[in-house]
Write a protein that holds these residues in place. Structure first.
Motif, PDB file in Angstrom:
ATOM      1  N   ARG A 195       1.088  -1.247   0.086  1.00 10.77           N
ATOM      2  CA  ARG A 195      -0.186  -0.031  -0.078  1.00 10.77           C
ATOM      3  C   ARG A 195       0.961   1.286  -0.001  1.00 10.77           C
ATOM      4  N   GLY A 196       0.651   2.249  -0.992  1.00 12.25           N
ATOM      5  CA  GLY A 196       1.289   3.546  -0.782  1.00 12.25           C
ATOM      6  C   GLY A 196       0.628   4.765  -1.443  1.00 12.25           C
ATOM      7  N   ALA A 197       1.014   5.819  -1.460  1.00 11.28           N
ATOM      8  CA  ALA A 197       0.225   6.828  -2.145  1.00 11.28           C
ATOM      9  C   ALA A 197       1.362   7.740  -2.944  1.00 11.28           C
ATOM     10  N   THR A 198       0.738   8.338  -4.251  1.00 12.84           N
ATOM     11  CA  THR A 198       1.971   8.862  -5.003  1.00 12.84           C
ATOM     12  C   THR A 198       2.264  10.268  -4.576  1.00 12.84           C
ATOM     13  N   PRO A 199       3.121  11.009  -5.303  1.00 13.30           N
ATOM     14  CA  PRO A 199       3.413  12.344  -4.714  1.00 13.30           C
ATOM     15  C   PRO A 199       2.167  13.289  -4.449  1.00 13.30           C
ATOM     16  N   ASP A 200       1.130  13.162  -5.344  1.00 12.73           N
ATOM     17  CA  ASP A 200      -0.198  13.883  -5.350  1.00 12.73           C
ATOM     18  C   ASP A 200      -0.961  13.143  -4.388  1.00 12.73           C
ATOM     19  N   SER A 201      -0.722  12.280  -3.490  1.00 15.20           N
ATOM     20  CA  SER A 201      -1.271  11.849  -2.468  1.00 15.20           C
ATOM     21  C   SER A 201      -2.466  10.994  -2.717  1.00 15.20           C
ATOM     22  N   ALA A 202      -2.487  10.283  -4.007  1.00 20.16           N
ATOM     23  CA  ALA A 202      -3.429   9.230  -4.571  1.00 20.16           C
ATOM     24  C   ALA A 202      -2.978   7.794  -4.083  1.00 20.16           C
ATOM     25  N   ALA A 203      -3.881   7.158  -3.645  1.00 22.27           N
ATOM     26  CA  ALA A 203      -3.659   5.972  -2.762  1.00 22.27           C
ATOM     27  C   ALA A 203      -3.706   4.889  -3.858  1.00 22.27           C
ATOM     28  N   TYR A 204      -2.948   3.721  -3.614  1.00 19.64           N
ATOM     29  CA  TYR A 204      -2.819   2.626  -4.515  1.00 19.64           C
ATOM     30  C   TYR A 204      -2.470   1.346  -3.757  1.00 19.64           C
ATOM     31  N   MET A 205      -2.925   0.355  -4.235  1.00 19.75           N
ATOM     32  CA  MET A 205      -2.532  -1.156  -3.537  1.00 19.75           C
ATOM     33  C   MET A 205      -1.990  -1.989  -4.669  1.00 19.75           C
ATOM     34  N   LEU A 206      -0.972  -2.709  -4.410  1.00 22.76           N
ATOM     35  CA  LEU A 206      -0.523  -3.610  -5.447  1.00 22.76           C
ATOM     36  C   LEU A 206      -0.516  -5.072  -5.034  1.00 22.76           C
ATOM     37  N   LEU A 207      -1.165  -6.098  -5.653  1.00 23.28           N
ATOM     38  CA  LEU A 207      -1.167  -7.371  -5.307  1.00 23.28           C
ATOM     39  C   LEU A 207      -0.300  -8.219  -6.423  1.00 23.28           C
ATOM     40  N   ALA A 208       0.535  -8.995  -5.687  1.00 23.94           N
ATOM     41  CA  ALA A 208       1.712  -9.780  -6.172  1.00 23.94           C
ATOM     42  C   ALA A 208       1.059 -11.066  -6.974  1.00 23.94           C
ATOM     43  N   THR A 209      -0.263 -11.423  -6.786  1.00 27.57           N
ATOM     44  CA  THR A 209      -0.743 -12.706  -7.348  1.00 27.57           C
ATOM     45  C   THR A 209      -2.265 -12.490  -7.983  1.00 27.57           C
ATOM     46  N   PRO A 210      -2.396 -12.928  -9.045  1.00 31.72           N
ATOM     47  CA  PRO A 210      -3.544 -12.626  -9.932  1.00 31.72           C
ATOM     48  C   PRO A 210      -4.543 -13.507  -9.085  1.00 31.72           C
ATOM     49  N   LEU A 211      -6.105 -13.254  -9.129  1.00 27.13           N
ATOM     50  CA  LEU A 211      -6.885 -13.576  -8.550  1.00 27.13           C
ATOM     51  C   LEU A 211      -7.566 -14.895  -9.335  1.00 27.13           C
ATOM     52  N   THR A 212      -6.842 -15.779  -9.739  1.00 28.00           N
ATOM     53  CA  THR A 212      -7.273 -17.086 -10.168  1.00 28.00           C
ATOM     54  C   THR A 212      -7.092 -18.121  -9.390  1.00 28.00           C
ATOM     55  N   GLU A 213      -7.830 -19.394  -9.575  1.00 32.51           N
ATOM     56  CA  GLU A 213      -7.690 -20.763  -8.788  1.00 32.51           C
ATOM     57  C   GLU A 213      -6.313 -21.340  -9.005  1.00 32.51           C
ATOM     58  N   GLU A 214      -5.886 -21.039 -10.355  1.00 30.83           N
ATOM     59  CA  GLU A 214      -4.466 -21.680 -10.601  1.00 30.83           C
ATOM     60  C   GLU A 214      -3.249 -20.710  -9.787  1.00 30.83           C
ATOM     61  N   ALA A 215      -3.562 -19.649  -9.521  1.00 31.06           N
ATOM     62  CA  ALA A 215      -2.267 -18.825  -8.938  1.00 31.06           C
ATOM     63  C   ALA A 215      -2.470 -19.157  -7.373  1.00 31.06           C
ATOM     64  N   SER A 216      -3.480 -19.200  -6.656  1.00 27.52           N
ATOM     65  CA  SER A 216      -3.480 -19.441  -5.214  1.00 27.52           C
ATOM     66  C   SER A 216      -4.854 -19.986  -4.871  1.00 27.52           C
ATOM     67  N   ASP A 217      -4.901 -20.285  -3.494  1.00 29.24           N
ATOM     68  CA  ASP A 217      -6.324 -20.861  -3.068  1.00 29.24           C
ATOM     69  C   ASP A 217      -6.969 -19.869  -2.420  1.00 29.24           C
ATOM     70  N   LEU A 218      -6.599 -18.432  -2.544  1.00 26.51           N
ATOM     71  CA  LEU A 218      -7.570 -17.314  -1.860  1.00 26.51           C
ATOM     72  C   LEU A 218      -8.830 -17.569  -2.666  1.00 26.51           C
ATOM     73  N   PRO A 219      -8.806 -17.426  -4.016  1.00 28.99           N
ATOM     74  CA  PRO A 219     -10.157 -17.233  -4.789  1.00 28.99           C
ATOM     75  C   PRO A 219     -11.429 -18.122  -4.247  1.00 28.99           C
ATOM     76  N   VAL A 220     -10.917 -19.422  -3.650  1.00 23.34           N
ATOM     77  CA  VAL A 220     -11.933 -20.443  -3.315  1.00 23.34           C
ATOM     78  C   VAL A 220     -11.896 -20.524  -1.930  1.00 23.34           C
ATOM     79  N   SER A 221     -11.103 -19.732  -1.249  1.00 21.86           N
ATOM     80  CA  SER A 221     -11.230 -19.944   0.305  1.00 21.86           C
ATOM     81  C   SER A 221     -12.360 -18.980   0.999  1.00 21.86           C
ATOM     82  N   ALA A 222     -12.497 -19.208   2.353  1.00 20.42           N
ATOM     83  CA  ALA A 222     -13.568 -18.450   3.003  1.00 20.42           C
ATOM     84  C   ALA A 222     -13.163 -17.240   3.414  1.00 20.42           C
ATOM     85  N   VAL A 223     -11.714 -16.842   3.028  1.00 23.45           N
ATOM     86  CA  VAL A 223     -11.192 -15.580   3.493  1.00 23.45           C
ATOM     87  C   VAL A 223     -11.271 -14.726   2.602  1.00 23.45           C
TER      88      VAL A 223
END
Length: 660
Positions: free
Chosen positions: A462-490
């Motif tokens: 999580r961070g912000a640009t010099p103009d204070s615009a907020a952003y978040m970068l995820l390191a993994t695609p939201l696919t079932e092949e990439a991780s267990d996250l998309p099909v988990s209760a969390v």
């Protein structure tokens, strides 16, 4: 035992030689008298000369005594050992343990009030030659240095139990550093403490030993240390959503040997209103229902009935109730994301909108990234499943001035786990099969790694640009092949937190603080409202030192632009005392003395060990006045005798002879 404050002034006794010298060089005065009876005159003259010599010797002795008494009185004579007020010039460091435990009640008074009373007794015994410094046990850098007792008294008037853990080791080291260069004086440290065990666990070595420093400790005997306290209230889902009720959990902690089996009442208070009541036993958590709240800051506290220390029976909180987040999805991030967003929308946690009406954009592959940040929209970047699309995403990051790049990790297809810094139950141990490496390109003080992989590499930034615009970068695609996250209760709680608190707050600090702390307030701030309702002017963007437990509000005019709560660390509720040896180990080599009784005389008679005797100049001055009267009488008698005519003196002598 006799001593002198200013022995060099004894040289003034040499002035006693002056009347002796004048007596020796004084010329005898002769009077010629024509008188036929010479024999009578000679007899009278002999008798008169003897009386005159005797009076002159007496007058000489009295004058010498006057000069000697003046010299001795000027030297500042001291007799015996004296009392505490009769001490040498002293450098005095006063150290007060003003942590939450100083709110314990001893008899019918707070322990901190007993500390104040002892300090007042000490200040009454100080002299103009003393140097005084006062140090806080919680914030040793926030004391006061003063030559005059008035400065210390002013600080004491505003002293309250602080929302912090006392660190007596740090405070003693700071007091020792202040005393160290003052070697020309007697040096003392006065410590006022309940000897709480947690205040002695500084985890650092003691100050260097110094046998020339005397340490006096006021540590009264206290009642049993069993104590119960509530922990921090935790909403079921954070952040709160305006208009929706919420379950709040409050753990109940017990510090002592025998934990009560009875259930106790826990109250949830918002503002000044009790909004929920529940029962639970110590060692359990009470569940309370928080009614739906309006959009904005929610402040209050949870409390229990008195169990041991009163000051920790109340625990303050500040939450922010946000309206449902307006979210738009740009690009194709997969069906699992769409399903989770629909679930959150049905639960009232967010509202799916068009990009023009949304406040948060979820960008698959970083599509329209630069446009969103320029429009002050918070963005969440989901990387593409195909590594070949990473160069396009990195170009978009560069144009948006985001100092991060995605790189393919040769080991990215091996199974990894999120087990560092996971704020949601269920994320820890989640299997990750594809993770790009997030590599920093440039510097940004606002960037924070929210979640990491097992090897320490960033997974959610999580961070912000010099103009204070907020952003978040995820390191993994939201696919079932990439991780267990998309099909988990969390998956749903993860998106709820990411779209609500994490990305919209950007770099905003938390709202509940444990222990006295320095808080940087928003640049727009003009005033701060204290827990007691007092409002003081504030400098926007500057750090604010918060020490008093309770709820604070940061104001711009009548608008609350920020709010936070301050509580003492829960460890302060542990009232178990340590051993005197544990405190003495913090300053080895010093001469330690302990006062455990609560009678003021016990303390008053103990301090200021560098006594120099009681002042004895007053009797000398009285004797000087008496001798001066005698000297004046002798001198006046001589002048009266010298004023009688010679013929009269002879006639008086003749009459005296005839009478014989």
């Amino acid at each position: 035992m006799i001593g002198f404050l200013y022995p060099v002034l004894g040289l003034a006794a040499l002035a006693a030689l002056i009347p002796v010298f004048l007596h020796l060089i004084r010329r005898r005065e002769l009077h010629r008298v024509t008188f036929p009876a010479i024999r009578y005159l000679r007899r009278a003259e002999q008798r008169h000369a003897r009386r005159l010599r005797l009076r002159h010797l007496m007058l000489l002795a009295v004058r010498v005594i006057v000069i000697l008494l003046l010299a001795v009185a000027a030297m500042g004579p001291l007799a015996g050992r004296g009392g505490p007020a009769d001490h040498r010039a002293t450098a005095l460091a006063i150290l007060i343990d003003d942590s939450q435990s100083s709110a314990q009640i001893v008899g019918e008074r707070y322990l901190l009030d007993l500390y104040r009373e002892r300090v007042e007794l000490t200040l009454e015994l100080t002299t103009a030659d003393d140097e005084i410094a006062l140090f806080s046990g919680v914030r040793p850098d926030a004391g006061v240095l003063a030559r005059e007792p008035a400065g210390v008294r002013e600080y004491l008037r505003g002293l309250r139990p602080a929302a912090g853990r006392a660190d007596l080791g740090s405070a003693i080291r700071r007091a020792h550093a202040w005393l160290e260069p003052l070697g020309g004086r007697a040096r003392e440290i006065h410590i006022y403490t309940d000897l709480q065990r947690v205040s002695l666990a500084s985890g650092a070595a003691g100050a260097p030993g110094d046998g020339d420093i005397s340490v006096f400790v006021f540590a009264p005997d206290l009642p049993p240390s069993d104590n119960g306290a509530p922990g921090d209230a935790a909403p079921e889902v954070v952040p709160l959503t305006a208009g929706r009720p919420m379950t709040v959990s409050v753990p109940l902690r017990w510090f002592g040997e025998e934990r009560p089996a009875d259930r106790i009442v826990v109250r949830l208070v918002v503002g000044d209103d009790v909004v929920a009541v529940a029962e639970a036993a110590f060692g359990e958590s009470a569940l309370l229902s928080l009614p739906a709240q309006d959009h904005g800051w929610v402040q209050g506290y949870v409390e229990i009935d008195q169990h041991g220390l009163v000051a920790d029976d109340r625990r303050h909180f500040t939450w922010y109730a946000r309206p449902p987040t307006r979210v738009a999805v740009l690009g194709d991030a997969g069906p699992f994301l769409d399903h989770a967003l629909e679930t959150l929308q049905r639960g009232g946690r967010l509202q799916l909108e068009s990009p023009d009406a949304a406040e948060v954009w979820i960008l698959a592959g970083g599509e329209r990234l630069e446009e969103g940040l320029a429009g002050e929209v918070s963005v969440i970047v989901v990387p593409p499943a195909n590594p070949l699309d990473l160069p396009r995403l990195n170009n978009r990051l560069a144009r948006a001035r985001i100092p991060w790049r995605y790189e393919v990790d040769g080991q990215s297809r091996g199974v990894r786990r999120i087990d560092v810094g996971a704020p949601l139950e269920g994320l820890s141990g989640l299997e990750i099969r594809l993770a790009y490496r997030l590599v920093r390109h440039g510097l940004s003080a606002s960037d924070t790694t929210l979640l990491s992989l097992g090897d320490g590499s960033a997974w959610l930034v999580r961070g912000a640009t010099p103009d204070s615009a907020a952003y978040m970068l995820l390191a993994t695609p939201l696919t079932e092949e990439a991780s267990d996250l998309p099909v988990s209760a969390v998956m749903v709680p993860f998106l709820d937190a990411a779209l609500g608190d994490w990305v919209r707050r950007g770099t905003t600090a938390g709202t509940i603080f444990d222990g006295a702390t320095s808080i940087r307030i928003p640049p727009r701030a003009r005033e701060i409202r204290y827990p007691d309702g007092a409002t003081v002017a504030a400098e926007g963007g500057a750090p604010f030192e918060a020490t008093q437990p309770g709820n604070y509000a940061v104001l711009e005019g009548t608008d609350i632009i920020a709010a936070f709560s301050l509580n003492a660390p829960l460890a302060e509720a542990d009232l178990v005392t340590g051993e005197p040896e544990d405190l003495e180990a913090l300053l080895p080599g010093a001469e330690w003395s302990w006062v455990r009784g609560t009678e003021p005389a016990d303390w008053q008679s103990s301090v200021f060990s560098a006594r120099r005797g009681r002042a004895a100049w007053k009797p000398l001055v009285a004797l000087l006045l008496l001798v001066s009267i005698v000297e004046a009488a002798l001198a006046a008698a001589g002048r009266r005798r010298a004023g009688i005519p010679a013929a009269t003196r002879v006639k008086q002598t003749e009459r005296a002879e005839k009478a014989i």
